[in-house]
Design an enzyme around this catalytic site. Structure first.
Site, short mmCIF file in Angstrom:
data_model
loop_
_atom_site.label_atom_id
_atom_site.label_comp_id
_atom_site.label_asym_id
_atom_site.label_seq_id
_atom_site.Cartn_x
_atom_site.Cartn_y
_atom_site.Cartn_z
N ASN A 11 0.88 -1.17 0.00
CA ASN A 11 0.00 0.00 0.00
C ASN A 11 0.92 1.22 0.00
O ASN A 11 1.47 1.58 1.04
CB ASN A 11 -0.89 -0.05 1.25
CG ASN A 11 -1.81 1.14 1.37
OD1 ASN A 11 -1.78 2.05 0.53
ND2 ASN A 11 -2.61 1.15 2.41
N ARG A 94 -2.81 -2.18 -3.16
CA ARG A 94 -3.97 -1.33 -2.94
C ARG A 94 -3.89 -0.17 -3.93
O ARG A 94 -2.88 0.54 -3.97
CB ARG A 94 -3.95 -0.79 -1.51
CG ARG A 94 -5.11 0.10 -1.25
CD ARG A 94 -5.09 0.62 0.14
NE ARG A 94 -6.28 1.41 0.39
CZ ARG A 94 -6.56 1.96 1.55
NH1 ARG A 94 -5.73 1.82 2.56
NH2 ARG A 94 -7.66 2.64 1.71
N HIS A 182 -12.55 3.56 0.30
CA HIS A 182 -12.45 2.65 1.46
C HIS A 182 -13.13 1.31 1.18
O HIS A 182 -13.56 0.61 2.10
CB HIS A 182 -13.04 3.29 2.74
CG HIS A 182 -12.19 4.38 3.30
ND1 HIS A 182 -12.70 5.57 3.73
CD2 HIS A 182 -10.87 4.45 3.50
CE1 HIS A 182 -11.73 6.35 4.16
NE2 HIS A 182 -10.60 5.68 4.03
N ARG A 242 -8.03 16.27 5.62
CA ARG A 242 -8.92 16.58 4.48
C ARG A 242 -10.23 17.17 4.99
O ARG A 242 -10.74 16.75 6.03
CB ARG A 242 -9.19 15.31 3.66
CG ARG A 242 -8.04 14.89 2.78
CD ARG A 242 -8.29 13.54 2.15
NE ARG A 242 -7.62 12.47 2.86
CZ ARG A 242 -7.86 11.18 2.67
NH1 ARG A 242 -8.76 10.79 1.80
NH2 ARG A 242 -7.21 10.27 3.37
N GLU A 380 -7.70 -4.45 5.66
CA GLU A 380 -7.70 -4.27 4.20
C GLU A 380 -6.66 -5.20 3.55
O GLU A 380 -6.87 -5.68 2.44
CB GLU A 380 -7.38 -2.81 3.87
CG GLU A 380 -8.54 -1.88 4.25
CD GLU A 380 -8.11 -0.47 4.60
OE1 GLU A 380 -7.18 -0.32 5.41
OE2 GLU A 380 -8.72 0.47 4.07
#
Ligand code: AMP
Length: 401
Positions: A11, A94, A182, A242, A380
């Protein structure tokens, strides 16, 4: 020495490379997890190599992680030294944006690479780094299958009404759509629900992935119906740095009245906003929770307010609510935030059991709560490892190499 088939998952972020190693001789099991951070500056390596080996946490020489390629070489040296019998036949990546067409994990071919590069402007902060990670892995493992797993894929079949923006039609065809992100986390959590609570999985579930990145997803019978994120990973909830949802008019104001460049505005929205921007203190929820000053409290208030508001909207999109599931660093660990989100939510059927919440139990609603409240730690990496194993076992995968 017998060789052990393993999958490496990567990732790649702007200045970090997270990795995991999975034994894929059976159902994937994690052997190691770690990251190189501060790539290109003063890099550090952290790794948990399982119970038999000591954990690693050390500074690296700048040249050991000058870029993603060098960082990967450093990771591989560590893994090869630690697991000499392991042979990675597949590397799973990812990838944040799969655009309108990638609704499943894909074997990376030159054609797929070209498409990922074409999608870069859709996720300018993430996608180029994901691509750098794939390129580094292709160079380091020319013989291994590379598999791309997309954060958008889980949402690709959501209803058209939730796929569009009310812009002139031509923009939809140009790919300006509500993608949602996500997805790897939602896929994992939904899969866990299917395993541990099949009736809930078959119903109306809102998953709140609350970490440094944060979003929520309404899931009906295991399929994404609506998400708080849209075209880029900027929309919806406020995040660490963010902004989440803002009126696009703010951009016009900053450009036209303040004379800012678009790059400056983008930098403000992605890196200077959210919890950090509102508090002026930190993007880290733990720091804000313990700060005890009005600015930190205001940032937390806004975070909680937006989550509660989105919960109502997602429940409306689902036609009701059977469960609210928390995951991500904040969702899995902060009892205070969970408590505040669930406070006075009996109108929607949620009743928090404070004792269970304080113990970080898996089910944290009362026995009388109409809808269940759960905490499901996300993973994940294992979603990527499973996809990597699945695709490497398919004959057409070998043909694509
Ligand atoms: P993630 O991006 O999923 O790793 O989540 C990172 C966020 O989780 C950061 O804002 C952390 O401060 C927050 N976090 C982790 N542990 C806790 C905790 N025990 N209490 C509150 N926030 C936490």
């Amino acid at each position: 020495m017998t060789t052990l088939p393993v999958a490496l998952t990567l990732n790649a972020g702007s200045s970090s490379l997270k990795f995991s190693l999975f034994d894929i001789s059976g159902a994937p099991t994690q052997m190691a997890i770690g990251l190189v951070e501060n790539i290109g500056k003063q890099p550090r390596l952290k790794a948990d190599l399982g119970e038999a080996l000591p954990a690693v946490a050390r500074e690296l020489k700048p040249e050991d992680a000058v870029d993603h390629t060098a960082a990967l070489a450093t990771v591989l040296a560590l893994l090869r030294g630690s697991f000499p019998g392991a042979k990675a036949s597949v590397v799973g990546h990812r990838v944040v944006h799969g655009g309108p067409h990638f609704a499943e994990p894909m074997v990376v071919t030159d054609q797929v690479m070209a498409e990922l590069k074409r999608l870069s402007p859709f996720a300018p902060i993430h996608q180029p780094h994901n691509i750098a990670g794939i390129e580094a892995a292709r160079a380091a493992f020319p013989e291994a299958l590379q598999v791309a797993c997309f954060d958008t894929a889980f949402h690709r079949h959501h209803p058209k009404a939730n796929d569009v923006f009310a812009l002139p039609r031509e923009y939809y065809d140009k790919g300006i759509r509500r993608y949602g992100f996500h997805g790897l986390s939602y896929e994992y959590v939904s899969g866990e629900l299917k395993r541990i609570a099949p009736q809930i999985h078959a119903g109306r579930v809102v998953v709140a992935h609350l970490g440094n990145g944060a979003s929520m997803c309404g899931i009906l019978g295991g399929r994404s119906v609506a998400s708080t994120m849209g075209f880029t990973a900027l929309d919806g909830l406020p995040m660490g740095t963010r902004c989440g949802q803002v009126d696009p008019g703010v951009i016009f104001y900053m450009v036209q009245q303040e004379g800012r460049s678009i790059d400056e505005v983008r930098d403000i929205f992605y890196t200077k906003s959210g919890l950090l921007g509102l508090s002026g203190i930190s993007n880290d929820m733990r720091i804000l929770e313990s700060a005890g000053v009005p600015e930190a409290n205001e940032a937390i208030d806004y975070f909680v307010f937006r989550i509660r508001r989105e919960l109502g909207g997602l429940a409306a999109a689902l036609g009701g609510l059977d469960a609210l599931v928390f995951c991500g660093g904040i969702g899995e660990n902060s009892r205070k935030i969970r408590r505040r989100i669930c406070d006075a939510m009996d109108w929607i059927g949620l009743e928090l059991d404070h004792d269970r919440n304080d113990k970080n139990a898996r089910v944290i609603s009362t026995d009388f709560s109409r809808a269940r409240i759960m905490v499901v730690p996300t993973n994940e990496e294992i979603v990527i490892a499973r996809a990597a194993k699945r695709l490497s076992a398919m004959p057409e995968a070998a043909a694509a190499e």
